[in-house]
Design an enzyme around this catalytic site. Sequence first.
Site, PDB file in Angstrom:
ATOM      1  N   ARG A   1     -12.341  17.255  69.081  1.00 25.10           N
ATOM      2  CA  ARG A   1     -11.352  16.205  69.295  1.00 25.10           C
ATOM      3  C   ARG A   1     -11.510  15.126  68.222  1.00 25.10           C
ATOM      4  O   ARG A   1     -12.629  14.895  67.740  1.00 25.10           O
ATOM      5  CB  ARG A   1     -11.539  15.586  70.676  1.00 25.10           C
TER       6      ARG A   1
ATOM      7  N   ASP B   1      -6.007  17.373  68.597  1.00 21.63           N
ATOM      8  CA  ASP B   1      -5.868  16.354  69.629  1.00 21.63           C
ATOM      9  C   ASP B   1      -5.079  16.961  70.784  1.00 21.63           C
ATOM     10  O   ASP B   1      -3.851  17.095  70.714  1.00 21.63           O
ATOM     11  CB  ASP B   1      -5.146  15.125  69.065  1.00 21.63           C
TER      12      ASP B   1
ATOM     13  N   GLY C   1     -16.072  23.318  79.047  1.00 25.21           N
ATOM     14  CA  GLY C   1     -17.019  22.692  79.961  1.00 25.21           C
ATOM     15  C   GLY C   1     -16.495  21.425  80.592  1.00 25.21           C
ATOM     16  O   GLY C   1     -17.255  20.499  80.892  1.00 25.21           O
TER      17      GLY C   1
ATOM     18  N   ARG D   1     -14.588  19.054  83.589  1.00 23.38           N
ATOM     19  CA  ARG D   1     -14.577  19.030  85.051  1.00 23.38           C
ATOM     20  C   ARG D   1     -13.392  19.868  85.548  1.00 23.38           C
ATOM     21  O   ARG D   1     -12.384  20.018  84.834  1.00 23.38           O
ATOM     22  CB  ARG D   1     -14.431  17.599  85.564  1.00 23.38           C
TER      23      ARG D   1
ATOM     24  N   GLY E   1     -22.387  14.711  87.215  1.00 24.50           N
ATOM     25  CA  GLY E   1     -23.756  15.164  87.446  1.00 24.50           C
ATOM     26  C   GLY E   1     -24.446  15.500  86.145  1.00 24.50           C
ATOM     27  O   GLY E   1     -23.822  15.566  85.082  1.00 24.50           O
ATOM     28  N   HIS E   2     -25.754  15.704  86.253  1.00 24.35           N
ATOM     29  CA  HIS E   2     -26.551  16.135  85.113  1.00 24.35           C
ATOM     30  C   HIS E   2     -27.579  17.153  85.590  1.00 24.35           C
ATOM     31  O   HIS E   2     -27.784  17.349  86.792  1.00 24.35           O
ATOM     32  CB  HIS E   2     -27.249  14.954  84.439  1.00 24.35           C
TER      33      HIS E   2
ATOM     34  N   ASP F   1     -29.436  23.163  82.580  1.00 20.48           N
ATOM     35  CA  ASP F   1     -28.389  23.270  81.557  1.00 20.48           C
ATOM     36  C   ASP F   1     -28.422  24.611  80.831  1.00 20.48           C
ATOM     37  O   ASP F   1     -27.384  25.262  80.671  1.00 20.48           O
ATOM     38  CB  ASP F   1     -28.554  22.158  80.518  1.00 20.48           C
TER      39      ASP F   1
END
Length: 389
Positions: free
Chosen positions: A45, A70, A93, A95, A135-136, A167
């Site tokens: 982006r 874009d 990836g 949401r 979250g992480h 991850d």
Amino acid sequence: MQTRQTERTGPLAGVRVVELAGIGPGPFAAMLLADLGADVVRVDRPGGAGLGVDPAKDLTNRNKRSVLVDLKAPEGPAAVLDLVERADILVEGYRPGVAERLGVGPERCLARNPRLVYGRMTGWGQDGPLAHTAGHDIGYIAVTGALGMIGPDPDGPPTVPANLVGDYAGGSLYLVVGVLAALQHARTHGEGQVVDAAIVDGTAHLTSMIHAMLAAGGWQDRRGSNLLDGGCPFYGVYETSDGGHMAVGALEHRFYAEFARLLDLQDADGLRGDLARWPELREAVAARFRSRTRAEWTEVFEGTDACVAPVLSLREAPAHPHLAARATFAEHGGLVQPAPAPRFSVTPGTLRTGPALPGADTAAVARDWAVPALCPAPDVPPTQESKTA
């Protein structure tokens, strides 16, 4: 260390992947596909991901190419769909619902390319009460039980294993397995599909053996009390006299015997077999390791079956004799980095290019993938003649 830069020869040569730029496990999964020979085009982006990492040093973008699109601009989704039409795999990836709102969700992409494998990388998954929540890694491994069992102290907090367990192990690697399995199906049956790779699912799956041991009575649901979690005195980490550490994994009896002999432990068998005396054994082992430096103990155990190794830092690891001999680490463009893995006898993965700089490959990808929309003709100011015509 070797510098490896060759033509694309990996087992995924000829596979085309579109990666919608993100952070964390998605880029790592796409890097693994690129290491194995896939032509991975990262759709960046304008303005970047906002992490403040120098793109020239972001190793998760090695072996890829980058285009700038874009997706919020009117022509953005169409350009991505042109890439999708020519791709085998897409990785995103976002949401849940974000790709759909941007116009590049599974429905539109599969309508454009019914054989496409659409890989979705999230922490919580595409559905469930927490699906739309931030979250992480640490939260994902916390709720799956994985974090709670890591650490040697049953009365202290768990040990945070960086972001490797969630991850990358529970996330990236499961996404790669999923999209490659779906690619096999697509090539056999001509049918694409969506792969929902959730870190909570993958991390839970990683604990399968521990759940089996728990069910069989061979694992206590309490960290620091089991064979593999630091509770066992001959499977753990000990400090040396110079502040270094040695890792001990002498589980089997014959390996433990060699370990005890080289460590010069007294009453080694009696201490090993009596769980009530394990605290005594731990103290004895700790005292012996504190008597010498890490380098001295490394020399003692080098080349033996005692299953003892020095704990090295990230900067030290590439110089370890075994890793150096195998070229486990490589240097490219002045950056020392892990080499592609695993290894293949006929179609080896290669380290071909450094990190893809955002947008640097737009023209080349537009040509190679036959997607001219990536490079719209620049606006040319009208000449004096055209103004008066």
